[in-house]
Design a protein around this motif. Structure first.
Motif, PDB file in Angstrom:
ATOM      1  N   LEU A 182      -3.074  33.792 -69.656  1.00  0.00           N
ATOM      2  CA  LEU A 182      -3.905  34.090 -68.491  1.00  0.00           C
ATOM      3  C   LEU A 182      -3.572  33.176 -67.328  1.00  0.00           C
ATOM      4  CD1 LEU A 182      -6.307  35.741 -67.344  1.00  0.00           C
ATOM      5  CD2 LEU A 182      -7.809  33.946 -68.216  1.00  0.00           C
ATOM      6  N   MET A 183      -3.435  31.890 -67.598  1.00  0.00           N
ATOM      7  CA  MET A 183      -3.136  30.944 -66.535  1.00  0.00           C
ATOM      8  C   MET A 183      -1.715  31.108 -65.996  1.00  0.00           C
ATOM      9  SD  MET A 183      -5.815  29.276 -65.792  1.00  0.00           S
ATOM     10  CE  MET A 183      -6.642  30.842 -66.077  1.00  0.00           C
ATOM     11  N   ALA A 184      -0.771  31.449 -66.883  1.00  0.00           N
ATOM     12  CA  ALA A 184       0.594  31.703 -66.413  1.00  0.00           C
ATOM     13  C   ALA A 184       0.617  32.898 -65.461  1.00  0.00           C
ATOM     14  CB  ALA A 184       1.520  31.944 -67.606  1.00  0.00           C
ATOM     15  N   GLY A 185      -0.104  33.954 -65.839  1.00  0.00           N
ATOM     16  CA  GLY A 185      -0.187  35.106 -64.955  1.00  0.00           C
ATOM     17  C   GLY A 185      -0.889  34.792 -63.645  1.00  0.00           C
ATOM     18  N   ARG A 186      -1.928  33.992 -63.731  1.00  0.00           N
ATOM     19  CA  ARG A 186      -2.655  33.623 -62.520  1.00  0.00           C
ATOM     20  C   ARG A 186      -1.773  32.808 -61.573  1.00  0.00           C
ATOM     21  NH1 ARG A 186      -7.881  33.536 -62.525  1.00  0.00           N
ATOM     22  NH2 ARG A 186      -7.504  35.397 -63.769  1.00  0.00           N
ATOM     23  N   LEU A 187      -1.023  31.856 -62.105  1.00  0.00           N
ATOM     24  CA  LEU A 187      -0.131  31.038 -61.275  1.00  0.00           C
ATOM     25  C   LEU A 187       0.977  31.895 -60.669  1.00  0.00           C
ATOM     26  CD1 LEU A 187       0.201  27.797 -63.428  1.00  0.00           C
ATOM     27  CD2 LEU A 187      -1.090  28.087 -61.318  1.00  0.00           C
ATOM     28  N   LEU A 188       1.504  32.841 -61.457  1.00  0.00           N
ATOM     29  CA  LEU A 188       2.541  33.725 -60.923  1.00  0.00           C
ATOM     30  C   LEU A 188       1.996  34.560 -59.765  1.00  0.00           C
ATOM     31  CD1 LEU A 188       5.381  34.892 -61.140  1.00  0.00           C
ATOM     32  CD2 LEU A 188       4.520  36.527 -62.818  1.00  0.00           C
ATOM     33  N   GLY A 189       0.790  35.078 -59.929  1.00  0.00           N
ATOM     34  CA  GLY A 189       0.190  35.837 -58.847  1.00  0.00           C
ATOM     35  C   GLY A 189      -0.079  34.985 -57.606  1.00  0.00           C
ATOM     36  N   MET A 190      -0.503  33.744 -57.795  1.00  0.00           N
ATOM     37  CA  MET A 190      -0.738  32.843 -56.675  1.00  0.00           C
ATOM     38  C   MET A 190       0.540  32.572 -55.897  1.00  0.00           C
ATOM     39  SD  MET A 190      -3.307  30.140 -58.560  1.00  0.00           S
ATOM     40  CE  MET A 190      -3.262  28.975 -57.185  1.00  0.00           C
ATOM     41  N   VAL A 191       1.624  32.277 -56.627  1.00  0.00           N
ATOM     42  CA  VAL A 191       2.903  31.996 -55.969  1.00  0.00           C
ATOM     43  C   VAL A 191       3.397  33.228 -55.220  1.00  0.00           C
ATOM     44  CG1 VAL A 191       5.328  31.416 -56.367  1.00  0.00           C
ATOM     45  CG2 VAL A 191       3.532  30.193 -57.598  1.00  0.00           C
ATOM     46  N   PHE A 192       3.292  34.385 -55.853  1.00  0.00           N
ATOM     47  CA  PHE A 192       3.763  35.618 -55.209  1.00  0.00           C
ATOM     48  C   PHE A 192       2.978  35.898 -53.932  1.00  0.00           C
ATOM     49  CE2 PHE A 192       2.933  40.150 -54.569  1.00  0.00           C
ATOM     50  CZ  PHE A 192       4.220  40.600 -54.291  1.00  0.00           C
ATOM     51  N   GLU A 193       1.660  35.915 -54.015  1.00  0.00           N
ATOM     52  CA  GLU A 193       0.853  36.245 -52.841  1.00  0.00           C
ATOM     53  C   GLU A 193       1.050  35.232 -51.723  1.00  0.00           C
ATOM     54  OE1 GLU A 193      -3.205  37.253 -53.372  1.00  0.00           O
ATOM     55  OE2 GLU A 193      -2.889  38.376 -55.220  1.00  0.00           O
ATOM     56  N   GLY A 194       1.065  33.935 -52.062  1.00  0.00           N
ATOM     57  CA  GLY A 194       1.224  32.921 -51.031  1.00  0.00           C
ATOM     58  C   GLY A 194       2.577  32.987 -50.355  1.00  0.00           C
ATOM     59  N   PHE A 195       3.641  33.131 -51.144  1.00  0.00           N
ATOM     60  CA  PHE A 195       4.994  33.119 -50.569  1.00  0.00           C
ATOM     61  C   PHE A 195       5.265  34.379 -49.754  1.00  0.00           C
ATOM     62  CE2 PHE A 195       9.663  33.673 -50.928  1.00  0.00           C
ATOM     63  CZ  PHE A 195      10.054  32.494 -50.283  1.00  0.00           C
ATOM     64  N   VAL A 196       4.898  35.547 -50.302  1.00  0.00           N
ATOM     65  CA  VAL A 196       5.143  36.793 -49.574  1.00  0.00           C
ATOM     66  C   VAL A 196       4.295  36.852 -48.306  1.00  0.00           C
ATOM     67  CG1 VAL A 196       4.951  39.300 -49.711  1.00  0.00           C
ATOM     68  CG2 VAL A 196       5.830  38.027 -51.654  1.00  0.00           C
ATOM     69  N   THR A 197       3.070  36.367 -48.359  1.00  0.00           N
ATOM     70  CA  THR A 197       2.227  36.337 -47.159  1.00  0.00           C
ATOM     71  C   THR A 197       2.840  35.438 -46.093  1.00  0.00           C
ATOM     72  OG1 THR A 197       0.224  36.745 -48.457  1.00  0.00           O
ATOM     73  CG2 THR A 197      -0.055  35.766 -46.275  1.00  0.00           C
ATOM     74  N   PHE A 198       3.331  34.275 -46.502  1.00  0.00           N
ATOM     75  CA  PHE A 198       3.974  33.363 -45.542  1.00  0.00           C
ATOM     76  C   PHE A 198       5.190  34.012 -44.893  1.00  0.00           C
ATOM     77  CE2 PHE A 198       7.528  30.321 -45.180  1.00  0.00           C
ATOM     78  CZ  PHE A 198       7.104  29.634 -44.045  1.00  0.00           C
ATOM     79  N   LEU A 199       6.062  34.657 -45.694  1.00  0.00           N
ATOM     80  CA  LEU A 199       7.255  35.281 -45.132  1.00  0.00           C
ATOM     81  C   LEU A 199       6.891  36.422 -44.183  1.00  0.00           C
ATOM     82  CD1 LEU A 199       9.692  35.475 -48.206  1.00  0.00           C
ATOM     83  CD2 LEU A 199       9.724  33.864 -46.290  1.00  0.00           C
ATOM     84  N   ALA A 200       5.933  37.260 -44.579  1.00  0.00           N
ATOM     85  CA  ALA A 200       5.566  38.405 -43.743  1.00  0.00           C
ATOM     86  C   ALA A 200       4.928  37.953 -42.435  1.00  0.00           C
ATOM     87  CB  ALA A 200       4.624  39.322 -44.517  1.00  0.00           C
TER      88      ALA A 200
END
Length: 373
Positions: A218-236
């Motif tokens: 659960l925590m691995a998935g949560r961290l993966l989602g956090m990294v994805f949303e934060g990084f893609v939001t920053f780039l966009a």
């Protein structure tokens, strides 16, 4: 020759095992035992409520330890070194990331963070003016009061966490306890197993292993989602020249840890910053928000959910509401992992009941066959 009567009378109480506190009437003794059980249950519930804040901090430390343990297990697939070294490398990586965040990006992010409240306040004023122009009575002070209540977390139990000092102390405790558990998880698992009866320790150990496995996933998935949303939001946001792209990316990533609630908050902040520039930029930010959340919801989260626990969104939202009111931001953050652990425990209990029913059916079948022969 002495009389036998007095000797018999003297030994009588010892023979019957009576004492000043012994209840001779079996019905009264049964009622006293029932009363003792109820008093014990009520006392345990009162104790749990009294120390609930400390228990939640300990659970937060276990969640942090599961993150470290998950990282060390990933390193173990490529680095054939001892567990202590792998845990140390994970901790060094976390410290290095925060050092980079403060050293290289700290000045820019701090400047953006200082400007964000004024932008939000200006946008809130514009919303109030628009509402008044359309006949909707909304006061800015009421909005500020409502937002402060939501962010602070109401409830009498939150007193231990209110204020900067309490939050920092709680975070330090979570980190320290989590590091101890991450270095020696089996030691603490054995300690918890000792609380169970000897006959149930093996089954209890299986339940603990499943809980730990689910929490790591659960925590691995949560961290993966956090990294994805934060990084893609920053780039966009950077591509469309939206102000405060770095800060909004970090906030989006951090708020992604809170399912159901974090995403709307980050989207609202992005929209406020975008409309502070112009309408076109505001529409861009709304489009970016929906793109990130849609991709994350239909691609990333389903991939993660296959390997983690599947929780009903309404159930998680209800748990967040209750724990948020009782424990503030800490209860809000830990509602999802806590519900996952409860689900694993209930599933394990149902499995044990099915095994007991099957065993009883097999025993009855064997007895029937023996009787027939």
């Amino acid at each position: 020759m002495s009389e036998a009567g007095p000797d018999t009378d003297d030994k009588g109480p010892e023979t019957h095992g009576s004492s000043p506190a012994f209840i001779l009437d079996p019905r009264l003794r049964q009622e006293a035992n029932r009363a003792f059980v109820w008093v014990s249950v009520i006392g345990l519930v009162a104790l749990a409520v009294y120390i609930s804040q400390s228990l939640l901090v300990i659970f937060g430390a276990l969640v942090f330890a599961s993150m470290i343990d998950g990282g060390s297990r990933l390193l173990g697939r490529v680095l054939p070194i001892g567990r202590r070294w792998r845990v140390s490398l994970v901790l060094i990586g976390v410290v290095a990331f925060f050092y980079w965040l403060v050293t290289f990006a700290g000045a820019q992010i701090a400047q953006q963070a200082a400007e964000l409240p004024s932008i939000v306040e200006r946008q809130a004023t514009l919303i109030e003016q628009w509402a008044e122009a359309n006949g909707i009575a909304v006061s800015l002070s009421q909005l500020q009061s409502m937002s402060s209540q939501v962010l602070s977390g109401v409830g009498t139990v939150t007193k231990a966490l209110t204020g900067l000092a309490g939050g920092v102390a709680t975070a330090i405790l979570i980190v320290i306890i989590g590091i101890y558990v991450a270095f020696e998880p089996r030691l603490y698992e054995r300690g918890v197993e000792w609380f169970a009866p000897r006959s149930s320790r093996q089954s209890f150990s299986v339940t603990l292993d499943r809980m730990a496995h689910t929490l790591r996933r659960l925590m691995a998935g949560r961290l993966l989602g956090m990294v994805f949303e934060g990084f893609v939001t920053f780039l966009a946001l950077t591509m469309f020249d939206v102000p405060m792209a770095a800060l909004l990316g970090i906030l989006t990533g951090l708020l992604a840890f809170i399912p159901n609630i974090g995403a709307p908050i980050s989207g609202l902040l992005m929209a406020m910053v975008g409309f502070s520039v112009d309408v076109e930029t505001g529409l861009y930010t709304i489009g970016i928000y929906f793109f990130v959340q849609t991709f994350d919801g239909y691609v990333v989260i389903p991939m993660i959910a296959k390997k983690t626990v599947d929780l009903a969104p309404a159930l998680v939202l209800a748990a967040q509401l209750i724990l948020g009111i009782l424990f503030g931001i800490l209860g809000l953050l830990l509602a999802d992992p806590l519900m996952a652990m409860l689900k694993v425990a209930l599933e394990r209990r149902a499995e044990q009941n099915d095994e007991a029913i099957q065993s009883q059916a097999d025993s009855d079948g064997v007895a029937t066959m023996q009787t027939g022969t």
